[in-house]
Enzyme design. Sequence first.
Site, PDB file in Angstrom:
ATOM      1  N   GLU A  85       3.180   2.214  -2.550  1.00 25.06           N
ATOM      2  CA  GLU A  85       3.070   2.380  -3.997  1.00 25.06           C
ATOM      3  C   GLU A  85       3.240   3.826  -4.446  1.00 25.06           C
ATOM      4  O   GLU A  85       3.538   4.091  -5.612  1.00 25.06           O
ATOM      5  CB  GLU A  85       1.718   1.845  -4.485  1.00 25.06           C
ATOM      6  CG  GLU A  85       1.645   0.336  -4.571  1.00 25.06           C
ATOM      7  CD  GLU A  85       2.661  -0.245  -5.538  1.00 25.06           C
ATOM      8  OE1 GLU A  85       2.862   0.338  -6.623  1.00 25.06           O
ATOM      9  OE2 GLU A  85       3.282  -1.265  -5.202  1.00 25.06           O
ATOM     10  N   GLU A 116      -5.122  -4.396  17.655  1.00 18.62           N
ATOM     11  CA  GLU A 116      -6.086  -3.326  17.380  1.00 18.62           C
ATOM     12  C   GLU A 116      -6.830  -2.854  18.615  1.00 18.62           C
ATOM     13  O   GLU A 116      -7.469  -1.803  18.599  1.00 18.62           O
ATOM     14  CB  GLU A 116      -7.094  -3.781  16.328  1.00 18.62           C
ATOM     15  CG  GLU A 116      -8.121  -4.772  16.796  1.00 18.62           C
ATOM     16  CD  GLU A 116      -9.199  -5.008  15.746  1.00 18.62           C
ATOM     17  OE1 GLU A 116     -10.385  -4.853  16.099  1.00 18.62           O
ATOM     18  OE2 GLU A 116      -8.862  -5.342  14.593  1.00 18.62           O
TER      19      GLU A 116
END
Length: 299
Positions: A85, A116
Amino acid sequence: MKVNINQLDTEKINLKTINIDNADALEIARLFNDEDKQVAYAVEKQLDQIAQVIDIAAQTIQNDGRIVYIGAGNSGRLAAGDACECIPTFGVEENVVIYILAGGPNALIKADEKAEDSLEQGIEDLKQANLTSKDLVIGLSASGRTPYTKAGLDYAKSIGCQTVSIACSHNAIISQNTDICIEILVGQEAITGSTRLKAGTAQKMVLNIISSGAMIKLGKVYKNYMVDVSVKNAKLFERGKKIIKEVTNVSDETAEFYLNESHGKVKNAIVMINKSISYEESVKLLKENAHIGKIIQSV
């Protein structure tokens, strides 16, 4: 590596929502809303640390470094959203704010929970991104213990990067070796262990403040207008035109003319109107000073 999650703030049971499975829809909504109300107050307690990161992030970009987010799961996807963004909102180049996500870009649309756990991959992914000591690395982990993120932060620190951790647990493991640690203690989740809830909201709020704050410091906001907005579609073109009109008090037609003359660059259009100069002259002025408020105020 053995995992003990019993003491993590994000994994403890929330007694206020213990019977949420028997609640009607309105009560479910109220319970979630009541929990979410706590998030802003938890973020408020970390504003001093957040402010430090804003300054460091702005300085990093000024010195040709990058803001590099690293995370896994929901934390990593929130970071990816913030990085993406920054491009249309503030007109930054694609490589200025980037994300490193456990499992790679595919994990944006299909969760890769095993990724992870890899210490090695956290390091390797940063190496593949050509990390240098000029970069600022911000690691996110709601639990504060994600191995991928921890390893990435440690590697970044070892090559001279400034590092920041963002977690939702007290004394988080990822905070142990970072320059600045931000720990937003939102407490137990409405659904035990579901850190996409309050913890996710908290991390999103902090990312919004850091990236937006850094861009303000870099001159990408005038008053509270996003004057470096990228006008790459019809809606954004109209938004850019609206900003020009409100800042300069010109007509709709004049705003559109200058927006076209400035090749879609709102900031340049404002300077052109205010100073009665050409696009080329506005480019020169903005290279000398990115803050248009100072240009407008100068004689």
